[in-house]
Scaffold this motif. Structure first.
Motif, PDB file in Angstrom:
ATOM      1  N   LYS A   1     -11.266  -9.336  -8.062  1.00 36.68           N
ATOM      2  CA  LYS A   1     -11.812 -10.752  -7.637  1.00 36.68           C
ATOM      3  C   LYS A   1     -10.966 -11.683  -8.118  1.00 36.68           C
ATOM      4  O   LYS A   1     -10.692 -12.691  -7.101  1.00 36.68           O
ATOM      5  N   GLU A   2     -10.001 -11.568  -8.901  1.00 35.70           N
ATOM      6  CA  GLU A   2      -9.047 -12.682  -9.349  1.00 35.70           C
ATOM      7  C   GLU A   2      -7.948 -12.840  -8.309  1.00 35.70           C
ATOM      8  O   GLU A   2      -7.618 -13.787  -7.770  1.00 35.70           O
ATOM      9  N   GLN A   3      -7.623 -11.852  -7.567  1.00 39.32           N
ATOM     10  CA  GLN A   3      -6.560 -11.648  -6.658  1.00 39.32           C
ATOM     11  C   GLN A   3      -7.115 -12.353  -5.328  1.00 39.32           C
ATOM     12  O   GLN A   3      -6.611 -13.084  -4.721  1.00 39.32           O
ATOM     13  N   MET A   4      -8.189 -11.882  -5.161  1.00 37.80           N
ATOM     14  CA  MET A   4      -8.972 -12.455  -3.818  1.00 37.80           C
ATOM     15  C   MET A   4      -9.015 -14.167  -3.788  1.00 37.80           C
ATOM     16  O   MET A   4      -8.682 -14.720  -2.862  1.00 37.80           O
ATOM     17  N   GLN A   5      -9.508 -14.734  -5.229  1.00 41.47           N
ATOM     18  CA  GLN A   5      -9.358 -16.062  -5.638  1.00 41.47           C
ATOM     19  C   GLN A   5      -7.999 -16.745  -5.233  1.00 41.47           C
ATOM     20  O   GLN A   5      -7.836 -17.825  -4.720  1.00 41.47           O
ATOM     21  N   GLU A   6      -7.147 -16.028  -5.735  1.00 42.31           N
ATOM     22  CA  GLU A   6      -5.775 -16.490  -5.626  1.00 42.31           C
ATOM     23  C   GLU A   6      -5.248 -16.526  -4.086  1.00 42.31           C
ATOM     24  O   GLU A   6      -4.730 -17.588  -3.778  1.00 42.31           O
ATOM     25  N   PHE A   7      -5.349 -15.350  -3.517  1.00 42.32           N
ATOM     26  CA  PHE A   7      -5.123 -15.618  -2.269  1.00 42.32           C
ATOM     27  C   PHE A   7      -5.897 -16.507  -1.304  1.00 42.32           C
ATOM     28  O   PHE A   7      -5.356 -17.091  -0.482  1.00 42.32           O
ATOM     29  N   THR A   8      -7.104 -16.869  -1.564  1.00 41.01           N
ATOM     30  CA  THR A   8      -7.924 -17.859  -0.902  1.00 41.01           C
ATOM     31  C   THR A   8      -7.432 -19.022  -1.223  1.00 41.01           C
ATOM     32  O   THR A   8      -7.123 -20.066  -0.439  1.00 41.01           O
ATOM     33  N   ARG A   9      -7.065 -19.400  -2.492  1.00 37.81           N
ATOM     34  CA  ARG A   9      -6.520 -20.609  -2.649  1.00 37.81           C
ATOM     35  C   ARG A   9      -5.094 -20.929  -2.068  1.00 37.81           C
ATOM     36  O   ARG A   9      -4.679 -21.980  -1.307  1.00 37.81           O
ATOM     37  N   ARG A  10      -4.207 -19.732  -2.061  1.00 38.96           N
ATOM     38  CA  ARG A  10      -2.958 -19.893  -1.185  1.00 38.96           C
ATOM     39  C   ARG A  10      -3.077 -20.065   0.049  1.00 38.96           C
ATOM     40  O   ARG A  10      -2.284 -20.803   0.930  1.00 38.96           O
ATOM     41  N   VAL A  11      -4.037 -19.500   0.846  1.00 37.21           N
ATOM     42  CA  VAL A  11      -4.447 -19.716   2.124  1.00 37.21           C
ATOM     43  C   VAL A  11      -4.556 -20.983   2.554  1.00 37.21           C
ATOM     44  O   VAL A  11      -4.025 -21.464   3.618  1.00 37.21           O
ATOM     45  N   THR A  12      -5.386 -21.834   1.914  1.00 38.84           N
ATOM     46  CA  THR A  12      -5.803 -23.139   1.948  1.00 38.84           C
ATOM     47  C   THR A  12      -4.485 -24.074   2.202  1.00 38.84           C
ATOM     48  O   THR A  12      -4.522 -25.117   2.714  1.00 38.84           O
ATOM     49  N   GLN A  13      -3.503 -23.708   1.275  1.00 37.55           N
ATOM     50  CA  GLN A  13      -2.368 -24.477   1.279  1.00 37.55           C
ATOM     51  C   GLN A  13      -1.109 -24.273   2.113  1.00 37.55           C
ATOM     52  O   GLN A  13      -0.065 -24.708   1.954  1.00 37.55           O
ATOM     53  N   ALA A  14      -1.273 -22.969   2.815  1.00 39.59           N
ATOM     54  CA  ALA A  14      -0.096 -22.482   3.428  1.00 39.59           C
ATOM     55  C   ALA A  14      -0.001 -22.794   4.819  1.00 39.59           C
ATOM     56  O   ALA A  14      -0.712 -23.238   5.650  1.00 39.59           O
ATOM     57  N   ASN A  15       1.381 -23.121   5.338  1.00 42.81           N
ATOM     58  CA  ASN A  15       1.642 -23.162   6.646  1.00 42.81           C
ATOM     59  C   ASN A  15       1.771 -22.115   7.218  1.00 42.81           C
ATOM     60  O   ASN A  15       1.213 -20.964   6.852  1.00 42.81           O
ATOM     61  N   ARG A  16       1.925 -21.975   8.619  1.00 43.49           N
ATOM     62  CA  ARG A  16       2.054 -20.882   9.567  1.00 43.49           C
ATOM     63  C   ARG A  16       2.905 -19.906   8.944  1.00 43.49           C
ATOM     64  O   ARG A  16       2.408 -18.371   8.852  1.00 43.49           O
ATOM     65  N   SER A  17       4.078 -19.868   8.466  1.00 43.69           N
ATOM     66  CA  SER A  17       4.819 -18.868   7.982  1.00 43.69           C
ATOM     67  C   SER A  17       4.513 -18.438   6.656  1.00 43.69           C
ATOM     68  O   SER A  17       4.702 -17.437   6.257  1.00 43.69           O
TER      69      SER A  17
END
Length: 156
Positions: A3-19
């Motif tokens: 669950k922690e990994q999912m939350q981390e990936f979700t947070r990072r997705v919101t801040q990521a550009n295309r690459s």
């Protein structure tokens, strides 16, 4: 994936550009590979689910290719090869194919990560909360604060 990994990936997705998003998908794929290795021989259902998750990431790589470029056809075939390797993990009940795929994909990941360093474009999600890290420290980790933007959400 925890669950922690999912939350981390979700947070990072919101801040990521295309690459950055491509790099995140590779990292998620490697987490699913770890899930395959940890569930191998223990839980058949968890193994199947981990293989399905890894396959979904590889399929998303295929679906997002732009075939205007010649390289896309080669990448499509390469991703297809790795999807077949995942199927062999279940068919042959062996992790050999997974380790071979991981080695090849890690090489691609390193190359894409180097290319991503040159991409300074804006994040894809324009209306996401900004995350600020480092203002305060928790017991074991850095606390992150989300800044609320007044232009977010619906107005009545």
């Amino acid at each position: 994936m925890t669950k922690e990994q999912m939350q981390e990936f979700t947070r990072r997705v919101t801040q990521a550009n295309r690459s950055g998003l491509l790099i995140l998908k590779f990292e998620m794929l490697f987490v699913y590979f770890d899930d395959i290795e940890s569930s191998f021989g223990n839980d058949k259902q968890a193994l199947k689910q981990a293989v399905r998750n890894a396959d979904a990431v590889l399929k998303s790589f295929q679906n997002t290719l732009d075939f205007k470029y010649e390289l896309s056809a080669q990448l499509y075939a390469l991703y297809d090869f790795h999807r077949r390797q995942l199927a062999k993990v279940l068919m042959r009940n062996s992790l050999k194919e997974l380790s071979e795929s991981r080695l090849m994909l890690e090489t691609m990941y390193d190359a894409f990560r180097e290319a991503a360093k040159q991409d300074h474009s804006a994040p894809l999600m324009q209306n996401a909360e900004q995350v600020y890290a480092g203002y305060t420290y928790g017991r074991h980790d850095v606390n992150e604060n989300c800044g609320m933007d007044s232009s977010r959400g619906f107005f009545a």
